[in-house]
Write a protein that holds these residues in place. Structure first.
Motif, PDB file in Angstrom:
ATOM      1  N   ARG A  13     -80.694  25.769 -54.250  1.00  0.00           N
ATOM      2  CA  ARG A  13     -79.796  24.649 -54.463  1.00  0.00           C
ATOM      3  C   ARG A  13     -80.408  23.624 -55.422  1.00  0.00           C
ATOM      4  O   ARG A  13     -81.593  23.303 -55.310  1.00  0.00           O
ATOM      5  CB  ARG A  13     -79.545  23.978 -53.116  1.00  0.00           C
ATOM      6  CG  ARG A  13     -78.160  23.486 -52.910  1.00  0.00           C
ATOM      7  CD  ARG A  13     -77.831  23.555 -51.454  1.00  0.00           C
ATOM      8  NE  ARG A  13     -78.840  22.876 -50.654  1.00  0.00           N
ATOM      9  CZ  ARG A  13     -78.691  21.631 -50.200  1.00  0.00           C
ATOM     10  NH1 ARG A  13     -77.617  20.941 -50.478  1.00  0.00           N
ATOM     11  NH2 ARG A  13     -79.631  21.101 -49.451  1.00  0.00           N
ATOM     12  N   HIS A  51     -72.832  24.090 -54.241  1.00  0.00           N
ATOM     13  CA  HIS A  51     -73.419  23.583 -53.001  1.00  0.00           C
ATOM     14  C   HIS A  51     -74.157  22.265 -53.218  1.00  0.00           C
ATOM     15  O   HIS A  51     -74.523  21.600 -52.261  1.00  0.00           O
ATOM     16  CB  HIS A  51     -74.449  24.582 -52.444  1.00  0.00           C
ATOM     17  CG  HIS A  51     -73.877  25.656 -51.588  1.00  0.00           C
ATOM     18  ND1 HIS A  51     -73.670  26.937 -52.035  1.00  0.00           N
ATOM     19  CD2 HIS A  51     -73.481  25.661 -50.293  1.00  0.00           C
ATOM     20  CE1 HIS A  51     -73.176  27.682 -51.056  1.00  0.00           C
ATOM     21  NE2 HIS A  51     -73.042  26.928 -49.995  1.00  0.00           N
ATOM     22  N   TYR A 137     -69.826  24.306 -46.028  1.00  0.00           N
ATOM     23  CA  TYR A 137     -70.926  24.878 -46.797  1.00  0.00           C
ATOM     24  C   TYR A 137     -71.322  26.302 -46.367  1.00  0.00           C
ATOM     25  O   TYR A 137     -71.516  27.183 -47.205  1.00  0.00           O
ATOM     26  CB  TYR A 137     -72.035  23.857 -46.644  1.00  0.00           C
ATOM     27  CG  TYR A 137     -73.434  24.121 -47.000  1.00  0.00           C
ATOM     28  CD1 TYR A 137     -74.067  23.310 -47.937  1.00  0.00           C
ATOM     29  CD2 TYR A 137     -74.189  25.103 -46.378  1.00  0.00           C
ATOM     30  CE1 TYR A 137     -75.388  23.482 -48.231  1.00  0.00           C
ATOM     31  CE2 TYR A 137     -75.509  25.287 -46.682  1.00  0.00           C
ATOM     32  CZ  TYR A 137     -76.107  24.476 -47.612  1.00  0.00           C
ATOM     33  OH  TYR A 137     -77.410  24.650 -47.914  1.00  0.00           O
ATOM     34  N   MET A 141     -71.495  29.830 -48.591  1.00  0.00           N
ATOM     35  CA  MET A 141     -72.728  30.643 -48.605  1.00  0.00           C
ATOM     36  C   MET A 141     -72.418  32.090 -48.198  1.00  0.00           C
ATOM     37  O   MET A 141     -72.955  33.037 -48.796  1.00  0.00           O
ATOM     38  CB  MET A 141     -73.758  30.008 -47.667  1.00  0.00           C
ATOM     39  CG  MET A 141     -75.042  30.769 -47.570  1.00  0.00           C
ATOM     40  SD  MET A 141     -76.368  29.745 -46.888  1.00  0.00           S
ATOM     41  CE  MET A 141     -77.580  30.990 -46.503  1.00  0.00           C
ATOM     42  N   ASP A 144     -70.938  33.779 -51.115  1.00  0.00           N
ATOM     43  CA  ASP A 144     -71.994  34.090 -52.101  1.00  0.00           C
ATOM     44  C   ASP A 144     -72.639  35.433 -51.798  1.00  0.00           C
ATOM     45  O   ASP A 144     -73.029  36.179 -52.703  1.00  0.00           O
ATOM     46  CB  ASP A 144     -73.142  33.061 -52.035  1.00  0.00           C
ATOM     47  CG  ASP A 144     -72.723  31.662 -52.429  1.00  0.00           C
ATOM     48  OD1 ASP A 144     -71.706  31.521 -53.118  1.00  0.00           O
ATOM     49  OD2 ASP A 144     -73.425  30.702 -52.010  1.00  0.00           O
ATOM     50  N   GLN A 159     -82.096  28.468 -42.588  1.00  0.00           N
ATOM     51  CA  GLN A 159     -80.831  29.101 -43.000  1.00  0.00           C
ATOM     52  C   GLN A 159     -80.431  30.262 -42.093  1.00  0.00           C
ATOM     53  O   GLN A 159     -79.420  30.927 -42.328  1.00  0.00           O
ATOM     54  CB  GLN A 159     -80.939  29.610 -44.451  1.00  0.00           C
ATOM     55  CG  GLN A 159     -81.230  28.537 -45.466  1.00  0.00           C
ATOM     56  CD  GLN A 159     -80.074  27.561 -45.605  1.00  0.00           C
ATOM     57  OE1 GLN A 159     -78.909  27.932 -45.567  1.00  0.00           O
ATOM     58  NE2 GLN A 159     -80.396  26.281 -45.726  1.00  0.00           N
TER      59      GLN A 159
HETATM   60  N1  TRP Z   1     -77.714  27.332 -48.382  1.00  0.00           N
HETATM   61  C1  TRP Z   1     -78.898  27.579 -49.134  1.00  0.00           C
HETATM   62  C2  TRP Z   1     -79.805  26.342 -49.035  1.00  0.00           C
HETATM   63  O1  TRP Z   1     -79.412  25.281 -48.674  1.00  0.00           O
HETATM   64  C3  TRP Z   1     -78.594  27.856 -50.578  1.00  0.00           C
HETATM   65  C4  TRP Z   1     -77.668  29.009 -50.715  1.00  0.00           C
HETATM   66  C5  TRP Z   1     -76.349  28.938 -51.060  1.00  0.00           C
HETATM   67  C6  TRP Z   1     -77.972  30.359 -50.506  1.00  0.00           C
HETATM   68  N2  TRP Z   1     -75.811  30.174 -51.073  1.00  0.00           N
HETATM   69  C7  TRP Z   1     -76.765  31.076 -50.721  1.00  0.00           C
HETATM   70  C8  TRP Z   1     -79.122  31.029 -50.133  1.00  0.00           C
HETATM   71  C9  TRP Z   1     -76.692  32.454 -50.554  1.00  0.00           C
HETATM   72  C10 TRP Z   1     -79.047  32.420 -49.983  1.00  0.00           C
HETATM   73  C11 TRP Z   1     -77.852  33.105 -50.185  1.00  0.00           C
HETATM   74  O2  TRP Z   1     -80.917  26.437 -49.364  1.00  0.00           O
END
Ligand code: TRP
Ligand code: ADP
Length: 342
Positions: A13, A51, A137, A141, A144, A159
């Protein structure tokens, strides 16, 4: 185009300067793997720029931060000349946002309300509103990850809950609509894959009961990747330990010392050499030396990066992945009835 290798994916991020915890928890595992096994896996390293303003930021510096994060991947050693390695910005691949909306509609309000990071981060916002984006959020994620059918996601311990949510939503969608997504590996299996017995959680040097975090009030307990080697040295020499006067690796009783041992060994030092010693000074000196040496080397790599090479790779990856993700999105759109089945 179809992609067939198992996918390892992580996002960094871009909302502030990164620190040693980010480097050791998220950056190093993927870079190590990419270097050792890029032929066997597809490696996706991306900047989740959407994010970045789930909590308030200075929007004037966002472009610079995004660029900085991309450079960090390269300085850490990500081999971008390898065809199995992709770097990209989340907002350049619109399927991330579109899949998020669809997943949102299958996510429970109660489920997201239980996320501890949401509770922590929302409580820390005092003079601004807590956004729906912060609440949502974990769904972004999950999108993603699921868009690329990623199996392994190296992230720090904080996480883990989001990874478990990603698995839950993937299983829920699969059981309702048939096999839509590859379900990421269970967290324990991920730790094994990355050679860890548990998720990594580098601690704040001043208060080793807390994780090192960029949102900490004071920077004394946080080693930023932009700190000078001298600044880092002072922070480590001033790290909180305990009055027990024996070096042992045991987070329950000696979190400060255990944290120093972890930092030392993750940067390639020998932590065993210090176990049983009755003074903390030599350990602190050794950690200071290692961290100072690491920072000097890392910063010189940052300075030597040719931005043109990154830009070329970035645009190439984004172009390719836009198409790959559209295929995945289409499959989901068909499953939920937004497109005809044909
Ligand atoms: N949420 C993670 C953080 O705050 C960043 C992130 C966003 C992420 N999408 C992701 C990490 C997908 C791994 C996979 O650090
Ligand atoms: P921060 O808490 O500093 O705001 P982020 O939430 O942006 O950090 O985390 C970026 C990545 O770094 C995530 O994969 C996260 O799990 C990892 N990470 C953050 N802090 C630590 C830490 N202290 N130890 C290990 N990994 C960490």
């Amino acid at each position: 185009m179809t992609m067939t290798k198992p996918v390892i994916l992580t996002g960094l991020r871009a909302n502030n300067d990164l620190h040693l915890g980010n480097y050791l928890g998220a950056l190093l595992p993927i870079v190590d793997l990419a270097r050792a096994k890029a032929g066997e896996y597809q490696i996706n390293a991306f900047v989740p720029d959407l994010h970045s303003f789930t909590t308030p930021i200075d929007h004037n510096t966002l472009q610079e931060q995004i660029k900085q994060n991309l450079k960090l991947f390269i300085a850490a050693g990500l081999p971008i000349d390898n065809d199995n390695v992709f770097i990209y910005r989340q907002s350049y691949i619109p399927a991330h946002s579109e899949l998020t909306w669809i997943l949102d509609c299958f996510t429970g309000f109660g489920e997201l309300s239980r996320m501890t990071q949401f509770k922590d981060k929302s409580q820390a916002i005092i003079d601004d509103r807590v956004s729906v984006g912060l609440f949502n959020y974990p769904v972004l994620m999950a999108a993603d990850i699921l868009l690329y059918d990623a199996e392994y996601i190296p992230v720090g311990d904080d996480q883990t809950q989001h990874l478990e949510f990603t698995r839950d939503i993937a299983e829920r969608m699969n059981s309702k609509f048939g096999d839509l997504f590859v379900v990421p590996k269970p967290v324990a299996e991920q730790h094994q894959f990355f050679n860890k017995d548990q998720g990594l959680r580098i601690r704040n040097l001043q208060d080793p009961t807390k994780k090192m975090s960029k949102s900490d009030d004071s920077s004394k307990g946080v080693i930023f990747l932009t700190d000078t080697p001298e600044e880092a040295r002072n922070k480590i020499m001033g790290a909180t330990t305990d009055g027990l006067s024996e070096v042992q690796y045991d987070y329950a009783v000696r979190p400060g010392v255990s944290n120093l041992l972890d930092i030392l060994s993750l940067l390639g030092g020998d932590k065993q050499a210090f176990i049983g010693q009755t003074q903390y000074g030599p350990l602190k000196s050794a950690v200071s030396d290692k961290v100072a040496e690491f920072l000097a080397e890392f910063q010189s790599k940052m300075a030597a990066i040719n931005e043109r090479d990154i830009w070329h790779k970035l645009e190439e990856s984004e172009f390719l992945l836009r198409n790959v993700t559209l295929q995945k999105l289409y499959k989901v759109q068909q499953a939920v009835g937004l497109r005809s089945q044909k």
